[in-house]
Design a protein around this motif. Structure first.
Motif, PDB file in Angstrom:
ATOM      1  N   GLU A 344     -29.888 -79.436  74.787  1.00 38.54           N
ATOM      2  CA  GLU A 344     -28.898 -78.426  75.221  1.00 38.54           C
ATOM      3  C   GLU A 344     -29.547 -77.117  75.664  1.00 38.54           C
ATOM      4  N   ASN A 345     -30.894 -77.067  75.640  1.00 39.90           N
ATOM      5  CA  ASN A 345     -31.649 -75.894  76.103  1.00 39.90           C
ATOM      6  C   ASN A 345     -31.366 -74.646  75.270  1.00 39.90           C
ATOM      7  N   LYS A 346     -30.923 -74.810  74.048  1.00 44.46           N
ATOM      8  CA  LYS A 346     -30.618 -73.667  73.183  1.00 44.46           C
ATOM      9  C   LYS A 346     -31.124 -73.964  71.789  1.00 44.46           C
ATOM     10  N   ILE A 347     -31.399 -72.924  71.028  1.00 47.89           N
ATOM     11  CA  ILE A 347     -31.968 -73.046  69.686  1.00 47.89           C
ATOM     12  C   ILE A 347     -31.091 -72.295  68.692  1.00 47.89           C
ATOM     13  N   SER A 348     -31.044 -72.783  67.473  1.00 45.34           N
ATOM     14  CA  SER A 348     -30.375 -72.077  66.378  1.00 45.34           C
ATOM     15  C   SER A 348     -31.434 -71.544  65.421  1.00 45.34           C
ATOM     16  N   LEU A 349     -31.212 -70.349  64.900  1.00 41.09           N
ATOM     17  CA  LEU A 349     -32.160 -69.723  63.977  1.00 41.09           C
ATOM     18  C   LEU A 349     -31.428 -69.229  62.746  1.00 41.09           C
ATOM     19  N   GLN A 350     -32.104 -69.323  61.607  1.00 39.24           N
ATOM     20  CA  GLN A 350     -31.605 -68.741  60.369  1.00 39.24           C
ATOM     21  C   GLN A 350     -32.340 -67.414  60.185  1.00 39.24           C
ATOM     22  N   VAL A 351     -31.580 -66.325  60.180  1.00 41.46           N
ATOM     23  CA  VAL A 351     -32.187 -64.998  60.110  1.00 41.46           C
ATOM     24  C   VAL A 351     -31.681 -64.279  58.875  1.00 41.46           C
ATOM     25  N   LEU A 352     -32.424 -63.270  58.491  1.00 41.21           N
ATOM     26  CA  LEU A 352     -32.003 -62.462  57.351  1.00 41.21           C
ATOM     27  C   LEU A 352     -32.166 -60.982  57.676  1.00 41.21           C
ATOM     28  N   GLY A 353     -31.383 -60.204  56.964  1.00 40.76           N
ATOM     29  CA  GLY A 353     -31.370 -58.769  57.153  1.00 40.76           C
ATOM     30  C   GLY A 353     -30.217 -58.167  56.388  1.00 40.76           C
ATOM     31  N   ALA A 354     -29.996 -56.872  56.558  1.00 38.96           N
ATOM     32  CA  ALA A 354     -28.865 -56.218  55.911  1.00 38.96           C
ATOM     33  C   ALA A 354     -27.568 -56.781  56.470  1.00 38.96           C
ATOM     34  N   GLN A 355     -26.563 -56.930  55.592  1.00 33.27           N
ATOM     35  CA  GLN A 355     -25.327 -57.566  56.012  1.00 33.27           C
ATOM     36  C   GLN A 355     -24.674 -56.817  57.171  1.00 33.27           C
ATOM     37  N   GLU A 356     -24.724 -55.498  57.157  1.00 31.46           N
ATOM     38  CA  GLU A 356     -24.132 -54.691  58.236  1.00 31.46           C
ATOM     39  C   GLU A 356     -24.804 -54.992  59.575  1.00 31.46           C
ATOM     40  N   VAL A 357     -26.127 -55.225  59.525  1.00 31.04           N
ATOM     41  CA  VAL A 357     -26.854 -55.542  60.744  1.00 31.04           C
ATOM     42  C   VAL A 357     -26.527 -56.948  61.212  1.00 31.04           C
ATOM     43  N   LEU A 358     -26.460 -57.919  60.263  1.00 29.49           N
ATOM     44  CA  LEU A 358     -26.184 -59.317  60.628  1.00 29.49           C
ATOM     45  C   LEU A 358     -24.783 -59.474  61.199  1.00 29.49           C
ATOM     46  N   ASP A 359     -23.831 -58.696  60.708  1.00 25.61           N
ATOM     47  CA  ASP A 359     -22.452 -58.814  61.187  1.00 25.61           C
ATOM     48  C   ASP A 359     -22.346 -58.459  62.677  1.00 25.61           C
ATOM     49  N   LYS A 360     -23.233 -57.603  63.162  1.00 31.43           N
ATOM     50  CA  LYS A 360     -23.186 -57.168  64.566  1.00 31.43           C
ATOM     51  C   LYS A 360     -24.102 -58.011  65.464  1.00 31.43           C
ATOM     52  N   LEU A 361     -24.887 -58.915  64.876  1.00 33.70           N
ATOM     53  CA  LEU A 361     -25.877 -59.654  65.638  1.00 33.70           C
ATOM     54  C   LEU A 361     -25.226 -60.748  66.486  1.00 33.70           C
ATOM     55  N   LYS A 362     -25.644 -60.851  67.770  1.00 37.71           N
ATOM     56  CA  LYS A 362     -25.123 -61.857  68.694  1.00 37.71           C
ATOM     57  C   LYS A 362     -26.292 -62.652  69.278  1.00 37.71           C
ATOM     58  N   PRO A 363     -26.046 -63.886  69.772  1.00 39.72           N
ATOM     59  CA  PRO A 363     -27.136 -64.713  70.309  1.00 39.72           C
ATOM     60  C   PRO A 363     -27.952 -64.006  71.390  1.00 39.72           C
ATOM     61  N   GLU A 364     -27.283 -63.240  72.239  1.00 34.41           N
ATOM     62  CA  GLU A 364     -28.005 -62.577  73.331  1.00 34.41           C
ATOM     63  C   GLU A 364     -28.898 -61.436  72.844  1.00 34.41           C
ATOM     64  N   ASP A 365     -28.756 -61.028  71.576  1.00 34.40           N
ATOM     65  CA  ASP A 365     -29.628 -59.992  71.022  1.00 34.40           C
ATOM     66  C   ASP A 365     -31.011 -60.537  70.676  1.00 34.40           C
ATOM     67  N   ILE A 366     -31.146 -61.867  70.635  1.00 35.22           N
ATOM     68  CA  ILE A 366     -32.420 -62.505  70.311  1.00 35.22           C
ATOM     69  C   ILE A 366     -33.005 -63.115  71.582  1.00 35.22           C
ATOM     70  N   LYS A 367     -34.282 -62.912  71.815  1.00 38.70           N
ATOM     71  CA  LYS A 367     -34.930 -63.453  72.999  1.00 38.70           C
ATOM     72  C   LYS A 367     -35.923 -64.539  72.591  1.00 38.70           C
TER      73      LYS A 367
END
Length: 452
Positions: A344-367
């Motif tokens: 499917e040419n896409k990848i899934s990642l398990q990330v960690l960080g502060a909950q406030e930061v993770l709540d705002k994180l979107k796929p396009e924010d990761i390169k």
């Protein structure tokens, strides 16, 4: 002798002589002077200035006067004809004259005992034009350059900055601007309340000397400060937080700083960095640092001189981000790459960080980028580079990820032969030529889509 004395004529002569002697004796004894015969002279007084009286200069302008000087010829006793030309006056009374062009008589005033022989001219042609007024915003310009290292602000006019300009109707339409000039050459301090004379100019930049400006001058302030540049403040993090904590936010009490100095120095500065050592974190969930700011090399001063940095931390949370697109980086235009795995040419990642930061994180924010530089045709396992936003990390201990890529050479377009048109006798002949293009399958543009 008696005979001579008895002659009548002789007696008359003797009587006349005696009478003259007696008359002379009487007048000499009385002391009364004999009045001389008066002598009358004439004189020409050239270039006598015409004095205009009774003119309403507030509402009208004397647009034309045929001449402003006249020639007088006068006569009188020599003692009455003075050489003081100010005693000879010629006046033009315009108290009852309406706007327009007309001929008006001149009147004269002469010294006592002096009579007018002639006045040239005795009538003059005058042109009177009505005035009109217009409100104009004052324009203040500066002349010269301030002292080295000083920056000039915009001039500030006290009050409304609007003046009233009065001109003949025909000239008012040509009014361009009302301007004052302030000399700022070499100044190193602000100018406060400087009275500036105003001048009206037409649309061609020529001074309009007939203009009446009310008020004729304005008070002006000229702000001046040391040359400076506002640049953004960049917070750079160094060191590591204690285990079990991640950064929730790092904030400063200011967004930027002002750096003072020469133009050459500040032109080369685009930002100012401060460093926060996370290994020195001492709070449970928030710590404030006061960081002293040092002027960059070659500059004179920095404002503010210190900033307060607030660091907030918390235990890390986890989140899976799906459907992160993969970008292929390729420099060979003769090759075409297709991602085989993941399909499917896409990848899934398990990330960690502060909950406030993770709540705002979107796929396009990761390169996620795969570099294909130097790879030839074939199937390759290519590592990917993962770029995460600030304060976000990977939950996996192994950050290495690979994708399967197939690289092929681009196919040259097939060369087709010209279609042969059968003649009318062979339209149904089984040997008729068919255009090869009829048997070629492909998309409309002849392009191959990469990665499905």
């Amino acid at each position: 002798m008696d005979k001579w004395l008895s002659h009548n004529n002789v007696a008359k002569v003797i009587a006349l002589i005696v009478s003259i002697i007696l008359w002379a004796m009487v007048h000499l004894d009385s002391g009364t002077p004999v009045a001389p015969t008066p002598v009358v002279n004439t004189k020409v007084i050239p270039n006598v200035k015409i004095q205009v009286v009774g003119f309403d200069s507030d509402n009208y302008v004397l647009a034309g006067l045929e001449t402003d000087k006249v020639r007088l010829e006068v006569r009188g006793k020599r003692t009455d004809i003075t050489t003081n030309f100010s005693d000879y006056k010629v006046k033009l009374d315009l108290s009852d004259v309406e706007p327009g062009t007309s001929s008006q008589p001149l009147t004269h005033e002469l010294p006592p005992g002096v009579q007018l022989v002639s006045m040239s001219p005795s009538i003059v042609k005058v042109t009177i034009e009505a005035k009109q007024s217009k409100d104009v915003t004052v324009n203040i310009v500066t002349k010269g350059q301030p002292a080295q290292g000083m920056q000039l602000g915009s001039p500030v006019v006290s009050g409304s900055g609007v003046v009233r300009v009065t001109l003949p109707e025909s000239e008012l339409v040509e009014l361009g601007r009302v301007q004052g000039v302030v000399d700022i050459n070499g100044i190193a301090e602000p100018i406060k309340g400087k009275s500036v004379k105003l001048v009206a100019y037409d649309k061609q930049g020529r001074e309009m000397k007939n203009a009446r400006i009310v008020p004729s001058s304005v008070d002006v302030d000229i702000p001046i400060t040391k040359l400076y540049k506002n640049v953004p403040l960049e917070i750079r993090e160094v060191g590591q937080l204690p285990d079990g904590l991640v950064v929730s936010s790092v904030e400063s009490d200011v967004n930027g700083v002002a750096i003072y100095g020469s133009k050459e120095v500040i032109d080369g500065i685009s930002s100012y960095s401060v460093f926060v050592d996370l290994s020195q974190f001492k709070g449970t969930n928030q710590t404030r640092y006061t960081v002293d700011l040092t002027p960059p090399e070659g500059s004179e001063k920095i404002e503010p001189s210190s900033v307060t940095i607030t660091v907030k931390v918390e235990p890390p949370g986890e989140k899976q981000i799906n459907n992160i697109p993969i970008t292929l980086k390729q420099d060979n235009q003769q090759l075409t790459a297709t991602i085989l795995e993941p399909a499917e040419n896409k990848i899934s990642l398990q990330v960690l960080g502060a909950q406030e930061v993770l709540d705002k994180l979107k796929p396009e924010d990761i390169k996620i980028t795969a570099d294909l530089s130097g790879l030839g045709p074939g199937t390759h396992m290519v590592p990917v580079e993962i770029t995460l936003p600030l304060h976000v990390g990977l939950a996996e201990s192994d950050n290495s990820r690979q994708i399967s890529v197939e690289i092929v050479e681009n196919v040259e377009p097939a060369q087709t032969e010209p279609e042969v048109q059968p003649d009318s006798n062979s339209a149904n002949d089984e040997d008729a030529v068919v255009s090869p293009s009829e048997n070629v399958e492909g998309d409309n543009n002849g392009e191959t889509n990469v990665g499905g």
